[in-house]
Structures are given as structure tokens and as C-alpha cells.
Design an enzyme around this catalytic site. Structure first.
Site, PDB file in Angstrom:
ATOM      1  N   GLU A  10       0.809  -1.222   0.000  1.00  0.00           N
ATOM      2  CA  GLU A  10       0.000   0.000   0.000  1.00  0.00           C
ATOM      3  C   GLU A  10       0.845   1.277   0.000  1.00  0.00           C
ATOM      4  O   GLU A  10       0.386   2.324  -0.449  1.00  0.00           O
ATOM      5  CB  GLU A  10      -0.959   0.002   1.198  1.00  0.00           C
ATOM      6  CG  GLU A  10      -2.131  -0.946   1.048  1.00  0.00           C
ATOM      7  CD  GLU A  10      -1.837  -2.360   1.528  1.00  0.00           C
ATOM      8  OE1 GLU A  10      -2.744  -3.198   1.520  1.00  0.00           O
ATOM      9  OE2 GLU A  10      -0.665  -2.620   1.933  1.00  0.00           O
ATOM     10  N   HIS A  60       2.400  -8.751   2.157  1.00  0.00           N
ATOM     11  CA  HIS A  60       1.063  -8.274   1.806  1.00  0.00           C
ATOM     12  C   HIS A  60       0.107  -9.436   1.571  1.00  0.00           C
ATOM     13  O   HIS A  60       0.447 -10.413   0.901  1.00  0.00           O
ATOM     14  CB  HIS A  60       1.119  -7.419   0.543  1.00  0.00           C
ATOM     15  CG  HIS A  60      -0.243  -7.009   0.052  1.00  0.00           C
ATOM     16  ND1 HIS A  60      -1.058  -6.152   0.763  1.00  0.00           N
ATOM     17  CD2 HIS A  60      -0.942  -7.364  -1.061  1.00  0.00           C
ATOM     18  CE1 HIS A  60      -2.193  -5.987   0.096  1.00  0.00           C
ATOM     19  NE2 HIS A  60      -2.155  -6.711  -1.001  1.00  0.00           N
ATOM     20  N   HIS A 104       2.107   1.400   5.407  1.00  0.00           N
ATOM     21  CA  HIS A 104       0.976   2.323   5.331  1.00  0.00           C
ATOM     22  C   HIS A 104       0.508   2.711   6.718  1.00  0.00           C
ATOM     23  O   HIS A 104       0.892   2.092   7.721  1.00  0.00           O
ATOM     24  CB  HIS A 104      -0.181   1.669   4.568  1.00  0.00           C
ATOM     25  CG  HIS A 104      -0.543   0.322   5.129  1.00  0.00           C
ATOM     26  ND1 HIS A 104      -1.336   0.158   6.238  1.00  0.00           N
ATOM     27  CD2 HIS A 104      -0.167  -0.926   4.737  1.00  0.00           C
ATOM     28  CE1 HIS A 104      -1.452  -1.131   6.504  1.00  0.00           C
ATOM     29  NE2 HIS A 104      -0.754  -1.819   5.613  1.00  0.00           N
ATOM     30  N   HIS A 115      -5.154   0.916   6.951  1.00  0.00           N
ATOM     31  CA  HIS A 115      -5.875  -0.169   7.613  1.00  0.00           C
ATOM     32  C   HIS A 115      -4.919  -0.835   8.592  1.00  0.00           C
ATOM     33  O   HIS A 115      -3.724  -0.535   8.603  1.00  0.00           O
ATOM     34  CB  HIS A 115      -6.390  -1.202   6.597  1.00  0.00           C
ATOM     35  CG  HIS A 115      -5.298  -1.977   5.926  1.00  0.00           C
ATOM     36  ND1 HIS A 115      -4.546  -1.463   4.895  1.00  0.00           N
ATOM     37  CD2 HIS A 115      -4.804  -3.224   6.164  1.00  0.00           C
ATOM     38  CE1 HIS A 115      -3.651  -2.369   4.504  1.00  0.00           C
ATOM     39  NE2 HIS A 115      -3.782  -3.435   5.262  1.00  0.00           N
TER      40      HIS A 115
END
Length: 272
Positions: A10, A60, A104, A115
Site C-alpha cells: 500500500e 502483503h 501504510h 488499515h
């Protein structure tokens, strides 16, 4: 000097939308290449900075995003699930430092695609009443193994959240968040150049960054995205219901806390 590079997607330059980070979309196929290229930049920077061995953790989603044939052959790669240490798998292999690439902001943060672990399941995660995201959780997990986070890359919101947590780390800003799915990005080439230089600089300054060590045991609170998720998670006998959408548990270590959160994330698939 053995280094672990944990790579998320991200925070990668040029990535701003959910379709770019979810398999099955044409844009994901391009984004996973950008992710691999930033990982390669970090690998190159690690060797520039004096590393003799590099592990790269694909961190991820399902942990198998970066096309293996594109990755720098000087490194070895941590791929696939399940794995007990999640985004920090490999930190138990005798590494001296961790670099976080493409990370992120936490859930409810203002960063691009912000998130924490699972956007479907978790609204907030708190360790001893301190709100934390993936970088905080996994930085503390590395700290439990005595390993510092020395370099991080991502958007400006991610950096703002984590400067105080990793005060000695080198931060590289790949983009500026202007919304949850919008931003002003460096070109991929410029981001790779900055990441390579940032990793090399971080490794040439031994001792500047200290390991993040949290006092344990921890009380962990999780605000869920719905009451139904709290219902589901409280099937686990040792979890306590704190509110209609909040559960809590005690963890003897950061590793135990992270492993429990990852188990809850897996459980949430029952309600998708």
C-alpha cells in the site's frame, strides 16, 4: 551483517486504489511488479550499506505477491502462509536490522489505503490503550527479538504516525496522501532511488536506531468493524467482550498478541 526487509504494497509509489492491491485485478498485476522493484531497491541499498546477507519478507495479503523471477538473486525470500511471525517472519533468523518497505498508516488514519491487518475485520487495535497499526505491532515484535527497525518507506501519513515510534530510523516518503484512495506520488524510478539511498544510509549508521521494546504482558483491545465480528471472535473462550463492537484479551508477549490478531483475522473470513 544480516538484514530483513519486510515489503508491503500500500505504501509503494504509484499505488492508491484497492484494485491495485487485490489479486484478480489487472492493476494488481502491475502493482505487484512495482512492489518487487521497490524490494529490489532496498536489497541493493542493503548491500551498498554493508549487508552480507538479505532476507526479504513478502508481507502483503496472502504473502505471495512479488514475482519470484523479478527479484534480486542475491537475496532470499520469505513467502506464503501460514507463518507464525507474519510480516516479520525471518526476524528469528539472526538478523541485525529490519527495513519496512511500502508500509501504510493504521486503520482510521488519513493515509492512502490505511488499515490494520484486515480492513474487513478491524477498526482499531490497541496495545495497553495505545492505538497501533501494522508497523507498530511488527516493529515491537522485532524488538522482542532485540532487532531495531532502521528504515521505513511509505506515504507522509505513515511517516507522521511512526517517527516517534522509531526515532532513529531513516524514513523515505514515496507519496503524499490527499485521501484514502488518492495522493501525489513520486515516480517509481525516483522512489526506488530514494529507497536504495535510504537503506544504505540507515545501515551505515549502526546504533542510531534502538529496538522498540514494549512492557509485557499486554492488554490488547480490538474494535471490530461490526457487532457480528465481535460475536464471532468471542467464540474464543479467553476473549472478553468489552462493548458491542469491542473485544479484549491479555497477551504474555508481543508475539502472542500478533499471533492472536492474525488468528482473528483468519476467523473473520467466516462472515465474508
Amino acid at each position: 551483517m544480516k538484514i530483513l526487509i519486510s515489503t508491503d504494497i500500500e505504501g509503494v509509489a504509484g499505488v492508491v486504489h484497492h484494485q491495485q492491491v487485490r489479486a484478480g485485478n489487472p492493476e494488481y498485476e502491475r502493482a505487484r511488479v512495482l512492489m518487487a522493484q521497490e524490494a529490489n531497491a532496498a536489497i541493493a541499498g542493503a548491500f551498498d550499506g554493508g549487508a552480507t546477507e538479505v532476507l526479504v519478507n513478502d508481507s502483503h495479503g496472502d504473502f505471495r505477491n512479488m514475482p519470484a523471477e523479478l527479484l534480486d538473486p542475491r537475496a532470499r525470500f520469505v513467502l506464503g502462509k501460514p507463518r507464525y511471525l507474519g510480516m516479520m517472519a525471518g526476524v528469528d533468523q539472526g538478523v541485525q536490522a529490519v527495513c519496512m518497505i511500502g508500509y501504510h498508516a493504521r486503520a482510521q488514519g488519513r493515509g492512502i489505503l490505511a488499515h490494520t491487518t484486515n480492513s474487513f475485520a478491524f477498526r482499531r487495535v490497541l496495545f495497553d490503550d495505545v492505538e497501533t497499526g501494522e508497523a507498530g505491532m511488527y516493529g515491537a515484535l522485532a524488538g522482542e527479538y532485540g532487532v531495531p527497525v532502521v528504515m521505513c518507506s511509505g506515504d507522509d501519513a505513515f511517516i507522521e504516525e511512526h517517527r516517534a515510534l522509531f526515532p532513529g530510523a531513516v524514513f523515505v516518503q514515496t507519496k503524499q496522501a490527499t485521501g484514502q484512495t488518492s495522493g501525489i506520488s513520486l515516480s517509481p524510478a525516483a522512489a526506488r532511488e530514494a529507497i536504495r539511498a535510504g537503506v544504505a544510509t540507515a545501515l551505515r549508521q549502526p546504533g542510531r536506531a534502538a529496538a522498540l521494546v514494549l512492557r509485557t504482558p499486554l492488554q490488547v483491545r480490538v474494535q471490530t468493524q461490526s457487532p457480528a465480528l465481535a460475536d464471532l471472535f468471542c467464540q474464543w473462550p479467553t476473549l472478553q467482550r468489552r462493548a458491542v463492537d469491542e473485544i479484549a484479551f491479555d497477551a504474555p508477549s508481543v508475539e502472542a498478541a500478533v499471533r492472536t490478531i492474525n488468528c482473528l483475522s483468519a476467523m473473520s473470513s467466516l462472515l465474508r
